[in-house]
Design an enzyme around this catalytic site. Structure first.
Site, PDB file in Angstrom:
ATOM      1  N   THR A  77       0.869  -1.168   0.000  1.00 22.37           N
ATOM      2  CA  THR A  77       0.000   0.000   0.000  1.00 22.37           C
ATOM      3  C   THR A  77       0.915   1.230   0.000  1.00 22.37           C
ATOM      4  O   THR A  77       1.245   1.737  -1.056  1.00 22.37           O
ATOM      5  CB  THR A  77      -0.995  -0.002   1.171  1.00 22.37           C
ATOM      6  OG1 THR A  77      -0.330  -0.382   2.357  1.00 22.37           O
ATOM      7  CG2 THR A  77      -2.123  -0.976   0.914  1.00 22.37           C
ATOM      8  N   LYS A  88       3.882  -7.547   2.762  1.00 18.11           N
ATOM      9  CA  LYS A  88       3.621  -6.110   2.749  1.00 18.11           C
ATOM     10  C   LYS A  88       3.296  -5.716   4.178  1.00 18.11           C
ATOM     11  O   LYS A  88       2.947  -6.551   5.012  1.00 18.11           O
ATOM     12  CB  LYS A  88       2.449  -5.773   1.839  1.00 18.11           C
ATOM     13  CG  LYS A  88       1.144  -6.318   2.339  1.00 18.11           C
ATOM     14  CD  LYS A  88      -0.012  -5.359   2.304  1.00 18.11           C
ATOM     15  CE  LYS A  88       0.352  -3.993   2.763  1.00 18.11           C
ATOM     16  NZ  LYS A  88      -0.792  -3.313   3.423  1.00 18.11           N
ATOM     17  N   THR A 129      -1.936  -3.147   7.680  1.00 15.05           N
ATOM     18  CA  THR A 129      -2.161  -4.586   7.562  1.00 15.05           C
ATOM     19  C   THR A 129      -0.894  -5.270   7.106  1.00 15.05           C
ATOM     20  O   THR A 129      -0.136  -4.755   6.319  1.00 15.05           O
ATOM     21  CB  THR A 129      -3.265  -4.876   6.539  1.00 15.05           C
ATOM     22  OG1 THR A 129      -2.889  -4.303   5.296  1.00 15.05           O
ATOM     23  CG2 THR A 129      -4.565  -4.290   6.991  1.00 15.05           C
ATOM     24  N   GLU A 135       5.724   2.691   9.993  1.00 17.49           N
ATOM     25  CA  GLU A 135       5.309   4.051   9.642  1.00 17.49           C
ATOM     26  C   GLU A 135       6.182   5.112  10.282  1.00 17.49           C
ATOM     27  O   GLU A 135       6.304   5.163  11.504  1.00 17.49           O
ATOM     28  CB  GLU A 135       3.880   4.275  10.080  1.00 17.49           C
ATOM     29  CG  GLU A 135       2.917   3.459   9.281  1.00 17.49           C
ATOM     30  CD  GLU A 135       1.521   3.782   9.686  1.00 17.49           C
ATOM     31  OE1 GLU A 135       0.664   3.746   8.805  1.00 17.49           O
ATOM     32  OE2 GLU A 135       1.287   4.075  10.854  1.00 17.49           O
ATOM     33  N   ASN A 140      -0.395   9.503  10.589  1.00 16.62           N
ATOM     34  CA  ASN A 140      -1.662   9.027  11.127  1.00 16.62           C
ATOM     35  C   ASN A 140      -2.628  10.124  11.525  1.00 16.62           C
ATOM     36  O   ASN A 140      -3.795   9.851  11.803  1.00 16.62           O
ATOM     37  CB  ASN A 140      -1.395   8.060  12.280  1.00 16.62           C
ATOM     38  CG  ASN A 140      -0.885   6.756  11.738  1.00 16.62           C
ATOM     39  OD1 ASN A 140      -1.580   6.089  10.986  1.00 16.62           O
ATOM     40  ND2 ASN A 140       0.345   6.412  12.071  1.00 16.62           N
TER      41      ASN A 140
END
Lengths: 395, 395
Positions: A145, A171, A182, A268, A390
């Site tokens: 993603t 991923k 995910t 992230e 986020n």
């Protein structure tokens, strides 16, 4: 066991296509197809709101531990989508089986992306039309993603005196557009192995690989790791008694750990990769629990981003677990630098300390001095970028 | 029950002093002293590395549920300090008892601040010399570390037809200099109450007050909440059968919740206060668990900082718990706006939505539609400032 350049095992073909679930021109559909039915095993998220494709594929694999194809889309997780979501997964399975001319009972379905949005099945059918089968494809990229890099690994292991190939892709942990970080992992091998044996190995080894990474403590609704073993290497069937079972297990564990570490490293907003090793715990479970508590602590993650040595936070994180401890005999190391010995703060060389804290990879080791078991976990630091990613989602 | 302006109950005096544990001129020592021995109860951090004063005071209170004084310092947590730390706590207890001319068995000790540093007992003794007893003092300020505001509340409740006063103060969640966000709470009352009854009430009510707040998921080594009831209101002894037990309980719960909310609101780097209510759960424990999972989720906290409606993250956080759910009948509200009804995403008025997300307080309500019990939890958003505070510590 040898790690080799990325390649698919014998008898596996793949393809990718752009269906339009993601904006732009990026591929967002892919499949992995075996020439023949393969033995299959899976592990699935324990989130109570399992996404439709997770529910569907789990049932399928539990029936006969066999798959010939896995169809994957990114850009839409088909999660929290009710009966319509389950119906769409069943339709995705049926359309894929028809196109391949194989039994629908052999087609696994996986999705990743935004939660709570129905899968647009017209786009899905169109994407399927564009999929073809090739020896090489950009599938490691197509399942991503917002990951910043593809995650793949290939090893060979010796079974019955010949090289068997094992390849994994994954991923995870990019989250600029999708709601959830995910994680999906797909591992293929040309080994011939019994389904129960394969499932047993996967269920065991996932504990010390994917289950030991954390980026933000949030368990996705779509996590799933699947293994397909198509037997094209023609080795004698691997069962619990096969003399080379340990070789297969070693290779599978290597792939799982390698992929898991790549996902943690690409967490992230991540600036640093963090590894926490715990030694001399009372049990493996407790060692793993303490290691994961350390890499999961917001306070430790923020401290590592700031390149500070605030070891009291490590003590705090250990004490928050239920693991047996030896209050007066705790040792803490950063790299090979002893920060705490027998629960006493040590004087450390400040130049060496700053050098270790400034590195891209942080290695923390905790010796609990109470047993003989060890464990390791992987994560990343907590950065302004994580908050930005986020906080900035518009959905 | 009436909430009134801050005041100490009858028979309690307090004082503060600057001992030098903190830089600058701020007061960093304080005591709360009753004219007569008071019934006492306490609850303590479950972190396995309990700080020395927590270990010490817990033993003391468990012996006879009585205290006449509590001596408190900030700027040094006396945590992870081994036998020397325990010896220093015992010395602090002894010096305080001598100065007050009371039994050392009636002197509780509390510390908050940096972990892993021995308490400088010369400073402690000097600070003690400066402490005096006054009807008013700036004790709510003196126990703070880097909190941005003092936290205090006073109520009166009717016992035997007369007003009994109950006052609480707390600190917590500022963390610029100290290593851990320690929470301390002290509640005093002039009610006369049996020790076992008081301990039972505190142990019960802490579950739905202090135990339902989270700033960063990290459990301190120094958390402790103590209650002292000195009986100066001369009411008939409150036991399990007293007709006004419910009044006392209501007042105590009010104070505990008020202080807990103040601590959450002042969470590190906090920009918004967040309240999550869970209705119609299978049990109170599960309702509380789900509520705390919501306010504790990094993804939800970052989303609220960004003022985004990414409700899939709320679904994810609920599903990550072990609480019983009803997958097709989940409702989620932001304020009075229905985001999800019977597990279906609703169309919402975007202007109303943005108005609610922009507010200083965020009210999330989840209806699990599976039982009859409810729970509530409090927290704050995850901001750049949180990362900055916790990355910038030099220790």
């Amino acid at each position: 066991m040898n790690e080799i350049d990325f390649t698919w095992p014998q008898g596996f073909l793949t393809g990718t296509a752009h269906a339009g679930f993601k904006d732009g021109e990026k591929d967002d559909m892919a499949w992995i197809v075996s020439d023949v039915p393969a033995t299959a095993a899976g592990v699935y998220t324990k989130n109570q709101f399992q996404a439709a494709p997770v529910q569907f594929t789990k049932v399928l694999i539990n029936q006969n531990h066999a798959l010939q194809a896995i169809i994957i889309n990114s850009g839409n997780a088909n999660s929290f989508t009710g009966q319509e979501g389950l119906d769409n997964t069943a339709l995705a399975n049926k359309l894929t089986a028809e196109k391949l001319g194989i039994d629908p009972a052999l087609v696994g379905v996986a999705s990743t992306g935004v939660i709570g949005k129905q899968l647009e099945m017209d786009k899905y059918a169109n994407g399927l039309t564009s999929l073809d089968l090739a020896a090489e494809s950009n599938i490691p990229e197509a399942i991503l993603t917002t990951d910043s890099c593809a995650k793949q690994a290939t090893v060979t292991v010796q079974i019955d005196g010949q090289a068997v190939t094992m390849t994994g892709i994954a991923k995870g942990s990019g989250m600029i557009h999708p709601n959830m970080g995910t994680t999906l992992g797909f591992i293929t091998t040309d080994a011939q192995i019994d389904g129960e044996t394969l499932q047993g190995l996967l269920s065991e080894l996932i504990q010390s690989s994917f289950n030991q990474i954390t980026v933000d403590g949030c368990m996705s609704t779509n996590d799933m790791v699947l293994v397909m073993a198509n037997g094209q290497a023609q080795n004698a069937m691997i069962t619990a008694n096969h003399p080379d079972l340990a070789h297969f297990k070693q290779g599978l564990h290597y792939i799982l750990v390698a992929l898991a570490k790549m996902v943690a490293k690409d967490g992230e907003g991540s600036n640093k990769f963090v590894q926490a090793q715990v030694k001399n715990a009372a049990s493996t479970i407790e060692a793993n629990q303490v290691a994961r508590a350390i890499v999961g602590s917001n306070l430790i993650k923020a401290m590592l981003f700031g390149e500070e040595n605030n070891w009291g936070r490590i003590v705090q994180a250990i004490g928050q677990t239920q693991a047996q401890i030896n209050p007066n005999h705790l040792d803490i190391f950063l790299g090979d630098l002893i920060l705490v010995k027998d629960s006493q703060k040590m004087d450390v060389d400040q130049v060496a300390l700053q050098g270790l804290l400034a590195a891209d990879q942080i290695d923390l080791t905790v010796d609990l001095n109470i047993g003989t078991e060890s464990g390791v976990a992987w994560g990343c630091d907590l950065t302004y970028k994580y908050v930005e990613i986020n906080a900035a989602y518009e959905g």
